[in-house]
Motif scaffolding. Structure first.
Motif, PDB file in Angstrom:
ATOM      1  N   UNK A 271      26.885 -38.895  49.036  1.00 37.52           N
ATOM      2  CA  UNK A 271      28.286 -39.308  49.139  1.00 37.52           C
ATOM      3  C   UNK A 271      29.172 -38.263  49.778  1.00 37.52           C
ATOM      4  N   UNK A 272      28.649 -37.062  49.987  1.00 43.29           N
ATOM      5  CA  UNK A 272      29.460 -35.972  50.537  1.00 43.29           C
ATOM      6  C   UNK A 272      29.904 -36.199  51.963  1.00 43.29           C
ATOM      7  N   UNK A 273      29.094 -36.925  52.739  1.00 44.77           N
ATOM      8  CA  UNK A 273      29.488 -37.216  54.130  1.00 44.77           C
ATOM      9  C   UNK A 273      30.765 -38.040  54.163  1.00 44.77           C
TER      10      UNK A 273
ATOM     11  N   UNK B 134      21.905 -53.273  47.357  1.00 40.68           N
ATOM     12  CA  UNK B 134      21.797 -51.826  47.208  1.00 40.68           C
ATOM     13  C   UNK B 134      22.335 -51.072  48.409  1.00 40.68           C
ATOM     14  N   UNK B 135      22.449 -49.720  48.306  1.00 41.44           N
ATOM     15  CA  UNK B 135      23.078 -48.916  49.359  1.00 41.44           C
ATOM     16  C   UNK B 135      22.391 -49.001  50.722  1.00 41.44           C
ATOM     17  N   UNK B 136      21.043 -49.010  50.761  1.00 37.99           N
ATOM     18  CA  UNK B 136      20.362 -48.975  52.061  1.00 37.99           C
ATOM     19  C   UNK B 136      20.581 -50.266  52.836  1.00 37.99           C
ATOM     20  N   UNK B 137      20.381 -51.422  52.202  1.00 35.85           N
ATOM     21  CA  UNK B 137      20.590 -52.699  52.880  1.00 35.85           C
ATOM     22  C   UNK B 137      22.059 -52.879  53.265  1.00 35.85           C
ATOM     23  N   UNK B 138      22.951 -52.445  52.371  1.00 30.18           N
ATOM     24  CA  UNK B 138      24.368 -52.531  52.702  1.00 30.18           C
ATOM     25  C   UNK B 138      24.703 -51.611  53.865  1.00 30.18           C
ATOM     26  N   UNK B 139      23.981 -50.503  53.960  1.00 27.88           N
ATOM     27  CA  UNK B 139      24.175 -49.625  55.111  1.00 27.88           C
ATOM     28  C   UNK B 139      23.851 -50.334  56.415  1.00 27.88           C
ATOM     29  N   UNK B 140      22.784 -51.149  56.417  1.00 24.69           N
ATOM     30  CA  UNK B 140      22.429 -51.938  57.605  1.00 24.69           C
ATOM     31  C   UNK B 140      23.547 -52.929  57.932  1.00 24.69           C
ATOM     32  N   UNK B 141      24.068 -53.604  56.891  1.00 29.64           N
ATOM     33  CA  UNK B 141      25.124 -54.590  57.103  1.00 29.64           C
ATOM     34  C   UNK B 141      26.397 -53.929  57.627  1.00 29.64           C
ATOM     35  N   UNK B 142      26.791 -52.813  57.017  1.00 36.09           N
ATOM     36  CA  UNK B 142      28.000 -52.116  57.457  1.00 36.09           C
ATOM     37  C   UNK B 142      27.847 -51.626  58.896  1.00 36.09           C
ATOM     38  N   UNK B 143      26.635 -51.138  59.240  1.00 34.84           N
ATOM     39  CA  UNK B 143      26.414 -50.704  60.624  1.00 34.84           C
ATOM     40  C   UNK B 143      26.544 -51.882  61.577  1.00 34.84           C
ATOM     41  N   UNK B 144      25.911 -53.016  61.241  1.00 38.19           N
ATOM     42  CA  UNK B 144      25.961 -54.199  62.104  1.00 38.19           C
ATOM     43  C   UNK B 144      27.392 -54.678  62.297  1.00 38.19           C
TER      44      UNK B 144
ATOM     45  N   UNK C 205      29.736 -45.145  62.983  1.00 38.27           N
ATOM     46  CA  UNK C 205      28.760 -44.821  64.033  1.00 38.27           C
ATOM     47  C   UNK C 205      28.263 -43.382  63.868  1.00 38.27           C
ATOM     48  N   UNK C 206      29.181 -42.455  63.620  1.00 38.42           N
ATOM     49  CA  UNK C 206      28.778 -41.049  63.469  1.00 38.42           C
ATOM     50  C   UNK C 206      27.912 -40.857  62.220  1.00 38.42           C
ATOM     51  N   UNK C 207      28.217 -41.587  61.159  1.00 36.08           N
ATOM     52  CA  UNK C 207      27.367 -41.515  59.973  1.00 36.08           C
ATOM     53  C   UNK C 207      25.962 -42.017  60.266  1.00 36.08           C
ATOM     54  N   UNK C 208      25.870 -43.106  61.043  1.00 34.72           N
ATOM     55  CA  UNK C 208      24.543 -43.652  61.362  1.00 34.72           C
ATOM     56  C   UNK C 208      23.735 -42.693  62.223  1.00 34.72           C
ATOM     57  N   UNK C 209      24.443 -41.834  62.983  1.00 33.32           N
ATOM     58  CA  UNK C 209      23.757 -40.883  63.861  1.00 33.32           C
ATOM     59  C   UNK C 209      23.383 -39.586  63.132  1.00 33.32           C
ATOM     60  N   UNK C 210      24.266 -39.085  62.257  1.00 30.31           N
ATOM     61  CA  UNK C 210      24.083 -37.751  61.701  1.00 30.31           C
ATOM     62  C   UNK C 210      23.837 -37.738  60.192  1.00 30.31           C
ATOM     63  N   UNK C 211      23.777 -38.912  59.581  1.00 31.74           N
ATOM     64  CA  UNK C 211      23.427 -38.969  58.160  1.00 31.74           C
ATOM     65  C   UNK C 211      22.268 -39.956  58.002  1.00 31.74           C
ATOM     66  N   UNK C 212      22.426 -40.990  57.192  1.00 29.72           N
ATOM     67  CA  UNK C 212      21.365 -41.975  56.997  1.00 29.72           C
ATOM     68  C   UNK C 212      21.985 -43.292  56.529  1.00 29.72           C
ATOM     69  N   UNK C 213      21.128 -44.322  56.395  1.00 32.51           N
ATOM     70  CA  UNK C 213      21.629 -45.643  56.011  1.00 32.51           C
ATOM     71  C   UNK C 213      22.297 -45.634  54.644  1.00 32.51           C
ATOM     72  N   UNK C 214      21.787 -44.823  53.735  1.00 34.79           N
ATOM     73  CA  UNK C 214      22.359 -44.770  52.391  1.00 34.79           C
ATOM     74  C   UNK C 214      23.785 -44.212  52.434  1.00 34.79           C
TER      75      UNK C 214
END
Length: 485
Positions: free
Chosen positions: A387-389, A37-47, A234-243
């Motif tokens: 998805x707008x970000x 799902x999007x949240x866990x994949x967000x963790x993977x993409x950030x890592x 990186x900017x998404x992780x700071x100013x948006x969220x994991x999703x």
């Protein structure tokens, strides 16, 4: 074998290899989003992104020294490889400690820290092989061996990951499989180098300072280029969220699939450009012009295909949970074209200019990207919702890539731009821009109709003179089955 035929042979072998690895990797790209799902994949993409950002510091610019010196003097590898190995090992340990410190300082949770450190090990091995070991073997003419090895490594990664996904799904174990597969490739090449007597262990390092003298001016440029490529996540992780990171990361992964020709062009063409530059600057400039035009032609079907089928590809690969990211794929299509052009221009400048100039390009481009992301991410979320970000970042990234391309053109030692090249660029972007503007209409068109539109690429290329009969005749003349050569 003449130079053009040799380049074409390497391009063919490496294109086939990269194509096969991408097809194999599709299995993993399809399963992971659906299972995590999007949240866990967000963790993977950030890592993946954050660790790559740190290990962009690893190569120390040594790949520039290798690209410049080994094509004319391949035996020189025996003089330098041992020194390169221990210098890179020490640098990797320092970077790994810095990565851990940064994660703790940011207050990341235990799961994110663990996964990022594992992906850091993967990033270290991947970066070292891409910039050093594999580059050496490609220069030495071992294109087929490297191509087969890359396919085997991808098979190991995907097979192991599929077992994990269907037994005990875990992002951490998927990260571990990335590390294991890359470690296999590293150990194989290390063993091969040892058997070939390329590694001559010694306490002395007579070529260390000559290497650093050539490489370090390009070190900052290489680091900034790596950092520049990871700014958006990186900017998404700071100013948006994991999703939102998950949405954008899933769309950008599709762009990554379409970038498969970049390492092919780099590895097959850079040695030829290096030899040409050693012979004559005019010859080098002529080759840059020729390759840039070829790259534009090659990117046209990719750009049109992604514009027409981006939402379908995203749906197949990522599933319905990532629907907010479907539109982002279309918005990233112009970025895809610019990334092709900028990677090639950057490789040319690494050979023909100073690292100081390249550093200036990436510093200003990175600052521009940061500033645009800072203002556009909140705007994109407000205007477009989920998805707008990613949509906002796509626009910001295109502007930055365009700026970098224009500055790099200016910094080449001789002029390569022409009215024809500018027109070709506009002809490639035209279908992309139309696809973005009419995205809702494209999404409503049936697949057979889209295929029909895609087939218009060939007459479009000939009618607009992007491709000529002379181009076709030249390619046919160097194919191995042509008896009239």
């Amino acid at each position: 074998m003449n130079k053009e035929a040799s380049i074409l042979k390497n391009l063919s072998v490496m294109t086939l290899s990269v194509g096969v690895t991408q097809i194999i990797a599709l299995v993993l790209k399809m399963l992971m989003p659906r299972i995590f799902g999007p949240e866990k994949m967000g963790i993977f993409f950030f890592a993946e992104s954050f660790s790559s950002l740190f290990f962009a510091f690893l190569p120390l610019g040594l790949s520039t020294y290798i690209s410049r010196t080994l094509p004319p003097k391949p035996d020189h590898v025996k003089d330098i490889l041992w020194t390169v190995l221990w210098v890179q090992a020490v640098t990797a340990l320092i970077i790994g400690a810095a990565l851990y410190g940064a994660l703790v300082w940011q207050g990341r949770d235990h799961e994110t820290i663990m996964i990022t450190l594992i992906m850091g090990g993967y990033a270290a091995l991947f970066t070292f092989q891409k910039d050093i070991l594999q580059k050496i073997y490609v220069i030495l003419g071992e294109v087929v061996m490297i191509s087969r090895l890359n396919v085997l490594v991808k098979l190991i990664l995907v097979a192991g990951s599929v077992v994990i996904l269907f037994t005990a799904p875990s992002i951490a174990w998927i990260a571990a499989m990335h590390l294991i597969s890359e470690a296999f490739s590293f150990l194989y090449l290390l063993r091969l180098a040892n058997k070939s007597d390329f590694i001559r262990a010694t306490r002395k390092a007579p070529y260390l300072f000559p290497m650093l003298k050539v490489s370090l001016p390009f070190y900052l440029a290489g680091v900034l280029n790596g950092v520049y490529a990871q700014i958006d996540i990186f900017m998404l992780s700071q100013y948006a969220n994991k999703v939102e990171v998950g949405y954008f990361g899933s769309a950008f992964k599709i762009i990554g699939i379409c970038l498969f020709l970049i390492p092919v062009f780099q590895n097959a063409i850079t040695p030829a450009l290096s030899k040409a530059l050693a012979e004559n600057l005019d010859l080098f400039t002529a080759m840059v012009k020729d390759f840039m035009r070829t790259l534009m032609i090659a990117s046209l079907p990719l750009a049109v295909g992604l514009t027409l089928f981006g939402d379908v590809i995203s749906s197949i690969l990522n599933g319905p949970e990532f629907a907010p990211a479907y539109r982002t794929v279309a918005f990233l299509t112009p970025v895809l074209v610019m990334m092709y052009l900028n990677t090639f221009m950057g490789a040319s400048l690494y050979l023909a200019s100073s690292g100081k100039k390249l550093s200036i390009i990436f510093i200003t481009g990175g600052l521009l990207n940061l500033g645009l992301d800072y203002f556009l991410i909140p705007w994109g979320l407000t205007k477009y919702g989920p998805g707008g970000a990613g949509l906002a970042i796509s626009f910001a990234t295109f502007l930055c890539e365009l700026y970098v391309f224009c500055v790099m053109l200016y910094m080449l030692p001789q002029r390569v731009i022409s009215a024809r090249l500018v027109l070709n660029g506009l002809l490639i972007f035209l279908p992309c821009w139309l696809g973005i503007y009419y995205h809702d209409w494209v999404a409503s068109v049936s697949i057979p109709s889209r295929i029909g539109l895609f087939l218009l690429v060939v007459p479009y290329a000939f009618v607009t003179a992007m491709v000529t009969k002379a181009d076709v005749a030249r390619v046919l003349s160097v194919l191995p089955f042509n008896k009239s050569k």
